[in-house]
Each structure stands twice: as C-alpha cells, then as structure tokens.
Design a protein around this motif. Structure first.
Motif, PDB file in Angstrom:
ATOM      1  N   ILE A   9       0.872  -1.185   0.048  1.00  0.00           N
ATOM      2  CA  ILE A   9      -0.012  -0.048  -0.033  1.00  0.00           C
ATOM      3  C   ILE A   9       0.822   1.237   0.098  1.00  0.00           C
ATOM      4  O   ILE A   9       1.879   1.284   0.870  1.00  0.00           O
ATOM      5  N   VAL A  11       1.568   5.264   0.550  1.00  0.00           N
ATOM      6  CA  VAL A  11       1.591   6.147   1.602  1.00  0.00           C
ATOM      7  C   VAL A  11       0.437   7.073   0.972  1.00  0.00           C
ATOM      8  O   VAL A  11      -0.162   7.897   1.968  1.00  0.00           O
ATOM      9  N   GLU A  14      -5.195   6.797  -0.868  1.00  0.00           N
ATOM     10  CA  GLU A  14      -6.036   7.228  -0.108  1.00  0.00           C
ATOM     11  C   GLU A  14      -7.137   6.056   0.238  1.00  0.00           C
ATOM     12  O   GLU A  14      -7.682   5.922   1.186  1.00  0.00           O
ATOM     13  N   LEU A  17      -5.645   3.152   2.131  1.00  0.00           N
ATOM     14  CA  LEU A  17      -5.460   3.416   3.277  1.00  0.00           C
ATOM     15  C   LEU A  17      -6.603   3.630   4.165  1.00  0.00           C
ATOM     16  O   LEU A  17      -6.540   3.028   5.239  1.00  0.00           O
ATOM     17  N   THR A  18      -7.704   3.934   3.673  1.00  0.00           N
ATOM     18  CA  THR A  18      -9.142   3.882   4.073  1.00  0.00           C
ATOM     19  C   THR A  18      -9.674   2.571   4.222  1.00  0.00           C
ATOM     20  O   THR A  18     -10.138   2.194   5.379  1.00  0.00           O
ATOM     21  N   VAL A  43      -6.301   6.313   9.647  1.00  0.00           N
ATOM     22  CA  VAL A  43      -5.796   6.504   8.256  1.00  0.00           C
ATOM     23  C   VAL A  43      -4.594   7.349   8.491  1.00  0.00           C
ATOM     24  O   VAL A  43      -3.424   7.055   8.245  1.00  0.00           O
ATOM     25  N   GLU A  44      -4.652   8.654   9.259  1.00  0.00           N
ATOM     26  CA  GLU A  44      -3.439   9.380   9.476  1.00  0.00           C
ATOM     27  C   GLU A  44      -2.307   8.475  10.532  1.00  0.00           C
ATOM     28  O   GLU A  44      -1.054   8.432  10.276  1.00  0.00           O
ATOM     29  N   THR A  46      -2.066   5.204  10.591  1.00  0.00           N
ATOM     30  CA  THR A  46      -1.247   4.107   9.550  1.00  0.00           C
ATOM     31  C   THR A  46      -0.205   4.984   8.578  1.00  0.00           C
ATOM     32  O   THR A  46       0.734   4.172   8.208  1.00  0.00           O
ATOM     33  N   ARG A  47      -0.786   6.164   7.933  1.00  0.00           N
ATOM     34  CA  ARG A  47       0.446   6.607   7.247  1.00  0.00           C
ATOM     35  C   ARG A  47       1.395   7.085   7.943  1.00  0.00           C
ATOM     36  O   ARG A  47       2.761   7.087   7.323  1.00  0.00           O
ATOM     37  N   MET A  50       3.733   4.120   8.494  1.00  0.00           N
ATOM     38  CA  MET A  50       4.490   3.758   7.186  1.00  0.00           C
ATOM     39  C   MET A  50       5.872   4.490   7.059  1.00  0.00           C
ATOM     40  O   MET A  50       6.510   4.234   5.990  1.00  0.00           O
TER      41      MET A  50
END
Length: 513
Positions: A9, A11, A14, A17-18, A43-44, A46-47, A50
């Motif tokens: 996935i 970064v 969107e 990630l969602t 989501v943020e 997870t980002r 990463m």
C-alpha cells in the motif's frame, strides 16, 4: 473463487489506506473506537507508521463483499466536506479526493498485514528479522483461507528481503503454530508489594541520582532524553539475548510508548559525571504509569498501583537503586505490577528475602498452586519466531561460538564433527531439506556444500516450528527429543548436540509491535 492478489500500500493511496483503516477497526475493536472520524484518525496513524518501520500490504479481490467497501463512502463524505469548506472560504472548487483515490483501486481489500524490518541481537550478533503485525481478515470473508495466504506471502516476502527469521505476537498461537511459528520469549506478570523489593544501601542511593525525563504533549520524552534512553538501552541490550536494536525514534513511536500518562525516571551515575559532559548519560531507567488499583471484584478502590512498562540497568547496583525507588512508593502504592520478559525466576529470586507472593493471587483466593506452591504471578506466551531461510540464518550467525565440548567427549580423538540438520517445512518448500554443518574445535560452524563428502556424525530432524524455538534458545534438543519432537541419530548423541545448540539464557523481548 475470484482472483486474489497481494500488493503493498502506497502512503498516498487514500482509498487503500481508508480500506485498511476500516479492516483494522473491524479486526481489533477493543483497540480502536468506532466512528467515521476515528477512521480518519486511524488513516493518519497508519500513514505515520508507514513513514517508520511499517510497510502495509493488502489482499485484494474483485467483486467480493467487504467492510472495506465503506471506504468509498468515507472518501466521498470527506471530499464533500472539504469542497464545502473551501467554497465557504474561497468560493472556488477543489479537486475531488475521491476521484483521485478511485483511480488507484485494484479491487476490494479483503485482508491486510504489516511487515516491519528489525535487527535483533541473538548470541551477540545483529540478525535481520521480519516482523508481522496488524493481520486483519475482513469479517465478511472469514474461512476462505485469507489469513493462511497472507501469512505465506509474508514469509516469502521476508525471504526475498534477506530476513532469515520472522517474528510476531500471535493473536491465536495455535494458528501460527500450524504455520510453522515456534514459541520464543515468555512473559510473566507479578503484582508485588513495594516492600517486596530489596533495600539499597545509602551509598548506592546517593551515587545514582534519579532524574525525571520530561515528555512532550504526545507522551514521548524530549529529544535529548530520547537519545539518553537509546544509549542506555543499547548498552543494556549487549548483554541480553534476543533484544531488538532500537533508535531514539523507536522510543517515541513503539507500541506502549507515546502515552501521556507514562512517566520516565532516569538514574544518573554521579561518580561518572564530568563538568564538561553536556550529554545526559543514564546508568538505568524505569518507565511506568500509575493506575487505579482494583479490588478482586473489579471495582476501583482508593489505592493505586504502579504498572512498570520497562526498565533497564547497566550494573546490579543500578538495579538496586531502581528497587529502592519502587520500595519508597509504599505509602501510596498497593502493588507494583511488573512485567518480566525473562519469566518469573529472576524476579522471584531478586525479591526472595521479602514477601514476594503475588498480591492479586493472595487477594483472590490465597490458594496454593499445585500442592504447596505459592502464587508467584501469571505466565503468558505469544511472542513467536519462525525460520524462513535456515541456511542464511546459519551464515548470518557465522561468528557464533558453539559449545563443542559434548561432541568432543562423544567422538573422542576428533577435531571436527559434521551434523546434518533436516528442517521440515511444507509451507515454504525452499526452506525444507537438509543442511550439513561442520563444527570445528574452536566452536565455529561452516555450512557445507550439498556435494560435500564429509561423513555425517549426527543427524537431526525437526519441524520448522521446533527448529525455530531451538535455534533462538527457547528449548533444547534434549527437551524436544524428550517430547518426541526431534529425531536424533545416533540417540547416544542427544546430550552432545543439545549442549551444542543450547543458549546460555532464553531470549528476551521488550518490543511490542
């Protein structure tokens, strides 16, 4: 069955990630608060992960029902809100985030996992290890082999990245055992009275000054103190088998940290300080939080407990200073809840001259464990390891010194011995097979070529889960042979090869991921 694909996935993807956030929220409901706004936060988060050690991967299928389908609705709602907010401020349209994300779609995400790269100190040697975390199979797609397939893909990814060993915290140890993972470090929890900890002499308490390490708003220590923690941990880890190598950022981001309620206390050796030394240097530290004490019925009382997240020390006197600090809290603290990754033996021995019975066990029933045993705490397991490339692991440990005294005694008059180890690994056929190893009198090992003419002195055969536990030092060949989990030929060599591969101590792990 629709085609199943695996991909990493990005970064900036969107939609993916969602989808990942929705799957994580479904898979781990006790850790994640539900709600669309919490999905955005996830989501943020997870980002952000990463950008560190985490690389997330998804399992995708076309045309499958999945809770991840809700991602499109989330993105539409987000884009609509952003467009409305922008129109109100500038009266100009904005690019539709949903349309951009849709173009990156490769099907519906039905599964997810995170792959992390760690370096772990085994036998004093830095060993690359692939960490598996955040495994999620969509609840609408259970019992379709998703978890099996994604774990297998992870194992092959680890091989391809040059990681001979993998590790995880198992949600279901039985499932991961069937996938070839073996038990590693155990964990024990002890609820001890503060007065159970040994006293320290006045000279020890005066030498090691306690210092509060300030934290930022996100709960992590200030940068200067992060480096001091890292440096202390690095020295501490050199003498411990199985500890993960960390950097300063790991202390700020690793699970269990980043908690505003955690308190960091450092111990400074005043005799080692110099007036020109501007860098704080710690001889030890303890990280803990104060939590409300609960009665056996679960209700909150007017007392409190200290829950220790981690501690490290560079010599026994620093450990005594840490114990003195915990002991001094007896006026306000009912119990010190200590989690030990070394098992109960060291903790109980440290506190052997005090009342070291587990306070929770006493309050609940006071019953003996077994016939005459006292309740010393609770022991758990779940940290597991798996070899994915046995030959590469041996090459990585080329500088390891093996104890050949047993072989020397069993095969007198010899200066080298050949041991053939068969790894049974049906899930990863490339790892299945026999590796011949020559051990010399200096304790060094060399992997022989497949066409070697060296006569084999001892033959071992183990399933990969048992080989993994044995190689990291959790269990010995003698224990596995006694359980019928290791074949040794000739059987007279069991003690010799058990000593050959045995570790001086069981592996320790302080990292949660």
């Amino acid at each position: 069955m629709s085609a199943r694909t695996f991909r990493s996935i990005d970064v900036d993807d969107e939609l993916a990630l969602t989808q990942a956030a929705l799957l994580l929220r479904r898979a781990y409901p006790t850790f994640v608060t539900s709600g669309i706004y919490e999905t955005d936060k996830l989501v943020e988060r997870t980002r952000t992960r990463m950008k560190g050690r985490y690389q997330f991967h998804g399992v995708f299928e076309e045309g499958r029902p999945s809770s991840a389908n809700l991602a499109e609705l989330v993105l539409k709602s987000r884009a609509k809100k952003a467009e409305q907010a922008n129109k109100e401020e500038t009266n100009e349209p904005v690019a539709n985030e949903y349309a951009t994300a849709k173009s990156a779609d490769h099907g519906v995400m039905v599964g997810l996992w995170a792959h992390m790269k760690f370096d772990v100190m085994y036998y004093g040697i830095t060993t690359p290890v692939g960490g598996l975390s955040s495994v999620a199979a969509d609840f609408l797609n259970k019992k379709r082999g998703l978890a099996h397939d994604l774990v297998k893909q992870f194992l092959y990814d680890a091989r391809g990245r040059g990681e001979p060993l993998t590790a995880l915290y198992a949600f279901r140890p039985d499932f991961y055992g069937s996938m070839g993972f073996g038990n590693s470090a155990t964990v024990s929890e002890h609820a001890l009275a503060p007065t159970a900890f040994p006293k320290a002499s006045t000279s020890v308490k005066e030498r090691y000054r306690t210092e509060i390490l300030p934290v930022r708003l996100d709960g992590a220590p200030e940068d200067t103190y992060l480096e001091a923690l890292r440096e202390c941990y690095e020295i501490f880890s050199r003498g411990r088998h199985g500890l993960f190598v960390r950097n300063a950022e790991d202390f700020a981001k690793m699970s269990g940290f980043g908690d505003p309620e955690l308190q960091y206390i450092g111990f400074v050796d005043t005799q080692a300080e110099t007036s020109t030394d501007s860098q704080l240097r710690l001889a030890g530290y303890i990280i803990f939080k104060i939590v409300p004490a609960r009665s056996p019925s679960g209700s909150v009382t007017f007392t409190q407990d200290i829950r220790v997240a981690e501690y490290a020390y560079l010599n026994p006197n620093v450990l005594l200073a840490i114990c003195a600090f915990l002991r001094s809290q007896a006026d306000q603290v009912r119990s010190v809840i200590l989690v030990s990754m070394t098992g109960p033996d060291e903790v109980l021995q440290l506190c052997a001259e005090q009342d070291n019975r587990d306070r929770v066990g006493i309050e609940r029933n006071g019953e003996a464990v077994g016939v005459l045993g006292h309740n010393g705490g609770t022991v758990g397991y779940g940290f597991m390891v798996r070899i994915v490339n046995f030959q590469k692991l041996l090459d990585c440990w080329a500088e390891r010194e093996y104890d050949v005294r047993g072989l020397s005694k069993a095969f007198q008059g010899r200066t080298s011995w050949t041991v053939a180890v068969t790894c049974k690994d049906p899930l990863v056929p490339e790892n299945d097979g026999t590796v011949s190893i020559r051990f010399d009198g200096d304790g060094k090992a060399k992997v022989l070529d497949s066409d070697s003419k060296d006569a084999v002195d001892v033959s071992l055969a183990l399933a990969v889960k048992d080989l993994s536990s044995m190689m990291v030092g959790t269990l010995t060949i003698k224990q596995l042979h006694r359980l019928g989990l290791a074949s040794v030929e000739p059987e007279s060599a069991v003690a010799a090869v058990s000593k050959l591969f045995a570790a001086e101590e069981k592996p320790v792990c302080l990292n949660y991921f």
